[in-house]
Design an enzyme around this catalytic site. Structure first.
Site, mmCIF file in Angstrom:
data_model
loop_
_atom_site.group_PDB
_atom_site.id
_atom_site.type_symbol
_atom_site.label_atom_id
_atom_site.label_comp_id
_atom_site.label_asym_id
_atom_site.label_seq_id
_atom_site.Cartn_x
_atom_site.Cartn_y
_atom_site.Cartn_z
ATOM 1 N N HIS A 52 0.843 -1.192 0.000
ATOM 2 C CA HIS A 52 0.000 0.000 0.000
ATOM 3 C C HIS A 52 0.882 1.248 0.000
ATOM 4 O O HIS A 52 2.100 1.160 0.156
ATOM 5 C CB HIS A 52 -0.957 0.011 1.205
ATOM 6 C CG HIS A 52 -0.284 -0.203 2.513
ATOM 7 N ND1 HIS A 52 -0.435 -1.341 3.259
ATOM 8 C CD2 HIS A 52 0.583 0.565 3.176
ATOM 9 C CE1 HIS A 52 0.291 -1.246 4.336
ATOM 10 N NE2 HIS A 52 0.931 -0.110 4.320
HETATM 11 C C1 T46 Z 1 3.407 0.209 6.595
HETATM 12 C C2 T46 Z 1 3.988 -1.148 6.782
HETATM 13 C C3 T46 Z 1 5.477 -1.151 6.812
HETATM 14 C C4 T46 Z 1 -3.486 -0.351 13.666
HETATM 15 O O1 T46 Z 1 -4.579 -0.451 14.234
HETATM 16 N N1 T46 Z 1 -2.595 0.613 14.052
HETATM 17 C C5 T46 Z 1 -1.384 0.763 13.454
HETATM 18 O O2 T46 Z 1 -0.614 1.658 13.836
HETATM 19 C C6 T46 Z 1 -1.024 -0.129 12.382
HETATM 20 C C7 T46 Z 1 0.303 0.017 11.678
HETATM 21 C C8 T46 Z 1 -1.907 -1.097 12.009
HETATM 22 N N2 T46 Z 1 -3.118 -1.214 12.655
HETATM 23 C C9 T46 Z 1 -4.027 -2.285 12.262
HETATM 24 C C10 T46 Z 1 -4.654 -2.127 10.886
HETATM 25 C C11 T46 Z 1 -4.841 -3.542 10.412
HETATM 26 O O3 T46 Z 1 -6.103 -4.033 10.843
HETATM 27 O O4 T46 Z 1 -3.281 -3.504 12.199
HETATM 28 C C12 T46 Z 1 -3.746 -4.320 11.145
HETATM 29 C C13 T46 Z 1 -2.595 -4.725 10.241
HETATM 30 O O5 T46 Z 1 -2.124 -3.569 9.543
HETATM 31 P P1 T46 Z 1 -1.596 -3.615 8.023
HETATM 32 O O6 T46 Z 1 -2.314 -4.666 7.280
HETATM 33 O O7 T46 Z 1 -1.660 -2.228 7.483
HETATM 34 O O8 T46 Z 1 -0.083 -4.080 8.251
HETATM 35 P P2 T46 Z 1 1.117 -4.075 7.204
HETATM 36 O O9 T46 Z 1 2.250 -4.770 7.873
HETATM 37 O O10 T46 Z 1 0.705 -4.553 5.873
HETATM 38 O O11 T46 Z 1 1.503 -2.515 7.036
HETATM 39 C C14 T46 Z 1 2.087 -1.826 8.121
HETATM 40 C C15 T46 Z 1 1.570 -0.395 8.191
HETATM 41 O O12 T46 Z 1 0.136 -0.405 8.225
HETATM 42 C C16 T46 Z 1 2.012 0.437 7.019
HETATM 43 O O13 T46 Z 1 1.789 1.806 7.328
HETATM 44 O O14 T46 Z 1 4.022 1.072 5.977
HETATM 45 O O15 T46 Z 1 3.504 -1.802 7.962
#
Ligand code: T46
Length: 138
Positions: A52
């Protein structure tokens, strides 16, 4: 904003026979104030994270333990950064698509972020990302 603004920042490192110490101060060592910290761990072999972009968010990505690759894409070109050192951080500017891949066993990815969590800042559709990224080019 483009790939040329993203870079590895070498962080302060105090080496000692009893172990090393690294610290990070917002706006001193990195170009933003730190409003949030999160970390990713327990990533199964072959899994990837990210896929993303962010409209406004700036981040510093650090391999606290183990290794992984971060592929950044500004809509024009891509660059792969190999992260494997707790005293090197990858600065990621806004409007950058990111994929985190090739996690080693036991890798811990710590991220310092310039803003609180805001789902509205995410671009999760690549075609939408390209439209917005290319719309900023002039
Ligand atoms: C990025 C990469 C490197 C939260 O509630 N608070 C938070 O601060 C974060 C980061 C995530 N979440 C929740 C949102 C989703 O339901 O945790 C779940 C997993 O998040 P996501 O699918 O976005 O995780 P990644 O590892 O794909 O992405 C993350 C960050 O979201 C993103 O900003 O740059 O790590």
């Amino acid at each position: 904003m483009g790939l040329e603004q993203c870079r590895i920042i070498q962080l302060p490192r105090f080496q000692d026979p009893s172990g090393d110490l690294t610290f990070i101060e917002g706006t001193h060592h990195i170009p933003f104030d730190i409003r949030r910290v999160y970390y990713i761990y327990g990533v199964p072999a072959g899994s990837q994270r990210g896929a993303h972009g962010h409209r406004e968010l700036q981040q510093l990505i650090i391999a606290l333990s183990g290794s992984f690759d971060v592929v950044l894409d500004d809509g024009r070109s891509k660059q792969c950064f190999q992260m494997n050192s707790p005293y090197n951080g990858l600065y990621v500017c806004p409007m950058m698509w990111r994929n985190l891949v090739n996690f080693s066993s036991g890798a811990v990815c710590m991220v310092l972020a310039s803003e609180h969590y805001d789902e509205a800042d995410y671009l999760r559709d690549y075609d939408r990302f390209l439209i917005e990224a290319r719309g900023q080019e002039t």
